[in-house]
Design an enzyme around this catalytic site. Structure first.
Site, PDB file in Angstrom:
ATOM      1  N   ASP A  31       0.864  -1.187   0.000  1.00 43.24           N
ATOM      2  CA  ASP A  31       0.000   0.000   0.000  1.00 43.24           C
ATOM      3  C   ASP A  31       0.892   1.226   0.000  1.00 43.24           C
ATOM      4  O   ASP A  31       2.020   1.182   0.499  1.00 43.24           O
ATOM      5  CB  ASP A  31      -0.902   0.003   1.245  1.00 43.24           C
ATOM      6  CG  ASP A  31      -2.159   0.849   1.061  1.00 43.24           C
ATOM      7  OD1 ASP A  31      -3.267   0.259   0.988  1.00 43.24           O
ATOM      8  OD2 ASP A  31      -2.041   2.091   0.984  1.00 43.24           O
ATOM      9  N   LYS A  36      -0.228   2.972   7.529  1.00 46.44           N
ATOM     10  CA  LYS A  36      -1.052   1.753   7.514  1.00 46.44           C
ATOM     11  C   LYS A  36      -0.158   0.511   7.449  1.00 46.44           C
ATOM     12  O   LYS A  36      -0.352  -0.461   8.190  1.00 46.44           O
ATOM     13  CB  LYS A  36      -1.969   1.802   6.284  1.00 46.44           C
ATOM     14  CG  LYS A  36      -3.218   0.964   6.397  1.00 46.44           C
ATOM     15  CD  LYS A  36      -4.019   1.032   5.104  1.00 46.44           C
ATOM     16  CE  LYS A  36      -5.310   1.782   5.267  1.00 46.44           C
ATOM     17  NZ  LYS A  36      -6.170   1.706   4.081  1.00 46.44           N
ATOM     18  N   THR A  87     -12.088   2.595  -5.908  1.00 46.25           N
ATOM     19  CA  THR A  87     -12.630   3.162  -7.147  1.00 46.25           C
ATOM     20  C   THR A  87     -13.791   4.086  -6.771  1.00 46.25           C
ATOM     21  O   THR A  87     -14.943   3.781  -7.069  1.00 46.25           O
ATOM     22  CB  THR A  87     -13.114   2.060  -8.117  1.00 46.25           C
ATOM     23  OG1 THR A  87     -13.929   1.121  -7.376  1.00 46.25           O
ATOM     24  CG2 THR A  87     -11.972   1.316  -8.757  1.00 46.25           C
ATOM     25  N   LEU A 157     -17.410  -9.768  -1.073  1.00 43.69           N
ATOM     26  CA  LEU A 157     -17.484  -9.826   0.390  1.00 43.69           C
ATOM     27  C   LEU A 157     -18.296  -8.655   0.926  1.00 43.69           C
ATOM     28  O   LEU A 157     -18.394  -7.602   0.305  1.00 43.69           O
ATOM     29  CB  LEU A 157     -16.081  -9.817   1.003  1.00 43.69           C
ATOM     30  CG  LEU A 157     -15.156  -8.615   0.799  1.00 43.69           C
ATOM     31  CD1 LEU A 157     -15.491  -7.446   1.686  1.00 43.69           C
ATOM     32  CD2 LEU A 157     -13.728  -9.047   1.036  1.00 43.69           C
ATOM     33  N   ASN A 215     -24.670  -5.942  -7.627  1.00 44.89           N
ATOM     34  CA  ASN A 215     -24.890  -4.902  -6.624  1.00 44.89           C
ATOM     35  C   ASN A 215     -26.121  -4.057  -6.941  1.00 44.89           C
ATOM     36  O   ASN A 215     -26.887  -3.703  -6.045  1.00 44.89           O
ATOM     37  CB  ASN A 215     -23.648  -4.004  -6.506  1.00 44.89           C
ATOM     38  CG  ASN A 215     -22.648  -4.587  -5.515  1.00 44.89           C
ATOM     39  OD1 ASN A 215     -22.876  -5.655  -4.955  1.00 44.89           O
ATOM     40  ND2 ASN A 215     -21.552  -3.896  -5.294  1.00 44.89           N
ATOM     41  N   GLY A 260     -35.790  -0.094   5.624  1.00 37.27           N
ATOM     42  CA  GLY A 260     -34.968   0.756   6.473  1.00 37.27           C
ATOM     43  C   GLY A 260     -34.867   2.167   5.929  1.00 37.27           C
ATOM     44  O   GLY A 260     -35.680   2.592   5.098  1.00 37.27           O
ATOM     45  N   GLY A 264     -26.771   2.163   1.960  1.00 34.75           N
ATOM     46  CA  GLY A 264     -25.585   3.026   1.974  1.00 34.75           C
ATOM     47  C   GLY A 264     -24.358   2.159   1.800  1.00 34.75           C
ATOM     48  O   GLY A 264     -24.438   1.054   1.255  1.00 34.75           O
ATOM     49  N   CYS A 267     -20.288   0.489  -1.472  1.00 33.55           N
ATOM     50  CA  CYS A 267     -20.514  -0.185  -2.762  1.00 33.55           C
ATOM     51  C   CYS A 267     -21.818   0.176  -3.465  1.00 33.55           C
ATOM     52  O   CYS A 267     -21.789   0.679  -4.588  1.00 33.55           O
ATOM     53  CB  CYS A 267     -20.411  -1.693  -2.574  1.00 33.55           C
ATOM     54  SG  CYS A 267     -18.735  -2.210  -2.190  1.00 33.55           S
TER      55      CYS A 267
HETATM   56  P1  NAD Z   1     -10.353   1.223   0.559  1.00 31.79           P
HETATM   57  O1  NAD Z   1     -10.503   2.662   0.259  1.00 31.79           O
HETATM   58  O2  NAD Z   1     -10.713   0.695   1.897  1.00 31.79           O
HETATM   59  O3  NAD Z   1      -8.838   0.765   0.281  1.00 31.79           O
HETATM   60  C1  NAD Z   1      -8.088   1.123  -0.823  1.00 31.79           C
HETATM   61  C2  NAD Z   1      -6.620   1.050  -0.457  1.00 31.79           C
HETATM   62  O4  NAD Z   1      -5.845   1.234  -1.632  1.00 31.79           O
HETATM   63  C3  NAD Z   1      -6.165   2.116   0.534  1.00 31.79           C
HETATM   64  O5  NAD Z   1      -5.485   1.521   1.614  1.00 31.79           O
HETATM   65  C4  NAD Z   1      -5.228   3.008  -0.291  1.00 31.79           C
HETATM   66  O6  NAD Z   1      -4.178   3.577   0.473  1.00 31.79           O
HETATM   67  C5  NAD Z   1      -4.708   2.032  -1.307  1.00 31.79           C
HETATM   68  N1  NAD Z   1      -4.206   2.636  -2.545  1.00 31.79           N
HETATM   69  C6  NAD Z   1      -4.764   3.631  -3.278  1.00 31.79           C
HETATM   70  N2  NAD Z   1      -4.026   3.884  -4.373  1.00 31.79           N
HETATM   71  C7  NAD Z   1      -2.987   3.021  -4.344  1.00 31.79           C
HETATM   72  C8  NAD Z   1      -1.885   2.760  -5.212  1.00 31.79           C
HETATM   73  N3  NAD Z   1      -1.751   3.433  -6.344  1.00 31.79           N
HETATM   74  N4  NAD Z   1      -1.005   1.805  -4.879  1.00 31.79           N
HETATM   75  C9  NAD Z   1      -1.152   1.084  -3.735  1.00 31.79           C
HETATM   76  N5  NAD Z   1      -2.175   1.272  -2.885  1.00 31.79           N
HETATM   77  C10 NAD Z   1      -3.082   2.228  -3.176  1.00 31.79           C
HETATM   78  O7  NAD Z   1     -11.194   0.483  -0.569  1.00 31.79           O
HETATM   79  P2  NAD Z   1     -12.036  -0.892  -0.431  1.00 31.79           P
HETATM   80  O8  NAD Z   1     -13.305  -0.652   0.302  1.00 31.79           O
HETATM   81  O9  NAD Z   1     -11.120  -1.970  -0.001  1.00 31.79           O
HETATM   82  O10 NAD Z   1     -12.431  -1.122  -1.963  1.00 31.79           O
HETATM   83  C11 NAD Z   1     -11.487  -1.519  -2.935  1.00 31.79           C
HETATM   84  C12 NAD Z   1     -12.237  -1.951  -4.188  1.00 31.79           C
HETATM   85  O11 NAD Z   1     -13.007  -3.124  -3.898  1.00 31.79           O
HETATM   86  C13 NAD Z   1     -13.237  -0.917  -4.704  1.00 31.79           C
HETATM   87  O12 NAD Z   1     -13.265  -0.963  -6.087  1.00 31.79           O
HETATM   88  C14 NAD Z   1     -14.566  -1.402  -4.136  1.00 31.79           C
HETATM   89  O13 NAD Z   1     -15.664  -0.998  -4.917  1.00 31.79           O
HETATM   90  C15 NAD Z   1     -14.390  -2.898  -4.197  1.00 31.79           C
HETATM   91  N6  NAD Z   1     -15.190  -3.645  -3.227  1.00 31.79           N
HETATM   92  C16 NAD Z   1     -15.341  -3.165  -1.961  1.00 31.79           C
HETATM   93  C17 NAD Z   1     -16.091  -3.898  -1.032  1.00 31.79           C
HETATM   94  C18 NAD Z   1     -16.284  -3.389   0.366  1.00 31.79           C
HETATM   95  O14 NAD Z   1     -17.138  -3.937   1.065  1.00 31.79           O
HETATM   96  N7  NAD Z   1     -15.535  -2.410   0.821  1.00 31.79           N
HETATM   97  C19 NAD Z   1     -16.656  -5.134  -1.410  1.00 31.79           C
HETATM   98  C20 NAD Z   1     -16.448  -5.604  -2.705  1.00 31.79           C
HETATM   99  C21 NAD Z   1     -15.715  -4.847  -3.609  1.00 31.79           C
END
Ligand code: NAD
Length: 442
Positions: A31, A36, A87, A157, A215, A260, A264, A267
């Protein structure tokens, strides 16, 4: 199998890395956030996700998982590299791909042999091709002729049960157009294959679309029952009986039919908007989803109106708000209905006393950071929040809010208005104790 690298250690990347290491695979998580990575290296996680920290500690001790901020280390030592960066949405709702494309570029700058680049982030159809182009261009610039394949492997997830969901998924989607990459993915998920998890092998564009379609469908189901709940209130019906009876129909299914204050999270709001945008780009209207987005906004506003109509005037009222996170068992407040509801209540002159078991720091330092103590006071528990309040509003159904001491609360409150926007309590019970009670759709 060689080490697997995971780029991005947020909710998805960290869970992916830790769970893959639990499968016995050597994992290197990368990361750009140095703090972190420092914390993760000593087993401290910055997000609230049940079971994750224990699993991390176990795999750190077994030396199966490591952390780095160095792209070179992450790319050179691994044949397979997962991208799991954020994203977030742009203002117009389209997905911001800067993090994904920047990760792709950094990977390309360090490629030293054949690689399988697996996209786990939720990305619009066509992104894998964009990632491929970024990598090709960077390799050409370097004069390097290494081969690589791109795979789309969307993640399903749910925060709050992320570890379980990753370890026991309903299905694994693998979008790729190359046998070698397909075999690599099969090997990685072999543990899940052995427990008979369904695998869907498909083209890259199809895999990308499956995630958004899933979704958007779930968001539609929630919104559908919310609108039926609103009608129930008008006609004197009980939405719980309606949804239970609907859910018994095998064609409908019982999940995501709980009414509800609106959906929110990180996603559904962004993915519904992104899907509508993808439709626009391809001149194909996804009108159901556009309607869902509007209805969900109205649902949040409707909750404020319920409170306002019952109290008469919000100016000068103190409102105890229980739950800020978009759902229980997470500290994530991204697009949580509570955020919009709090903002509107404050705008109308109410003072908020809020409590959440996990999300207060995120609210205080994030979406609500522009409000001061006169607008919102963060309480140390639910009873402190309720003291001298005119109304109590439940917005997240944390377990600890399911068995509140209702007699004690009534004594603590200035006026006994109880808004149960997650339908945790029974109207009869509350009214018998002298409360004014409102749920959703009952
Ligand atoms: P998040 O914001 O919690 O984590 C993203 C991480 O990426 C951060 O720690 C950030 O520092 C790091 N990062 C950003 N740019 C970077 C780079 N260039 N190089 C290395 N690290 C970098 O995001 P998330 O909730 O884990 O979501 C990630 C993806 O998964 C999204 O596309 C989201 O839509 C998808 N997703 C999320 C969930 C969920 O429940 N959160 C579930 C399924 C899919």
């Amino acid at each position: 199998m060689s080490t697997i690298s995971v780029i991005g250690t947020g909710y998805v990347g960290l869970v992916t890395g830790v769970c893959l290491s639990e499968f016995g695979i050597q994992v290197l998580c990368m990361d750009t956030d140095e703090e972190k990575i420092k914390q993760l290296s000593v087993g401290k996680i910055s997000i609230f996700e049940p079971g994750l920290e224990n699993l991390l500690l176990r795999n750190l001790a077994a030396r199966r998982i490591k952390f780095t901020t160095d792209y070179k280390e992450a790319v050179e030592g691994s044949e397979t590299i997962f991208i799991a960066v954020g994203t977030p949405p742009y203002e117009d709702g389209s997905a911001d791909l800067r993090f994904v494309l920047s990760a792709a570029k950094s990977i390309a700058e360090n490629i030293n042999g054949y690689k399988v680049i697996v996209n786990k982030s939720t990305v619009p159809v066509g992104t894998a091709r964009k990632v491929s182009k970024v990598i090709e261009d960077a390799l050409t610039q370097r004069g390097a002729g290494f081969g690589f394949d791109i795979v789309s492997n969307p993640e399903f997830l749910r925060e709050g049960s992320a570890v379980r969901d990753f370890m026991h998924p309903d299905r694994i989607i693998i979008g790729c157009d190359n046998e070698r990459a397909k075999q690599v993915m099969k090997d990685i998920y072999n543990v899940l294959y052995l427990i008979e998890t369904p695998f869907v092998f498909t083209g890259i564009e199809t895999a990308e679309l499956i995630k958004y379609a899933s979704n958007a469908y779930l968001a539609t189901k929630i919104t559908f029952i919310n609108e039926i709940a609103n009608l129930c209130e008008k006609v004197g019906a009980d939405v719980h009986d309606v949804s239970k009876a609907m859910g018994l129909d095998g064609r409908i299914g019982k999940y995501y039919l709980h009414p509800g204050p609106g959906y929110g999270g990180s996603c559904f709001p962004k993915d519904t908007k992104a899907l509508v945008n993808i439709g626009k780009e391809y001149n194909t209207e996804i009108s159901v989803v556009s309607t869902v987005i509007g209805a969900n906004e109205r649902q949040k506003h409707r909750m404020v109106l319920k409170i306002e109509n019952a109290l008469g005037e919000l100016k000068g009222c103190t409102i105890a708000l229980l739950g800020i996170a978009f759902k229980p068992e997470t500290d994530d407040i991204r697009e949580a209905p509570a955020i919009d509801i709090i903002k509107e209540l404050i705008k109308k002159g109410a003072k908020i006393k809020a409590y959440d078991p996990a999300a207060i720091n995120n609210a205080k330092n994030g979406a609500l950071k522009n409000f001061d103590e006169n607008d919102i006071f963060y309480s140390s528990d639910e009873y402190e929040a309720i003291e001298n309040a005119d109304a109590l509003v439940i917005l997240t159904e944390w377990n600890q809010f399911r068995h509140l001491d209702l007699i004690r609360i009534k004594k603590l409150m200035r006026r006994a208005f109880f808004f149960d926007f997650r339908n945790v309590y029974e109207r009869n019970q509350l009214e018998a104790l002298g409360y004014y009670y409102e749920g959703v759709g009952r």
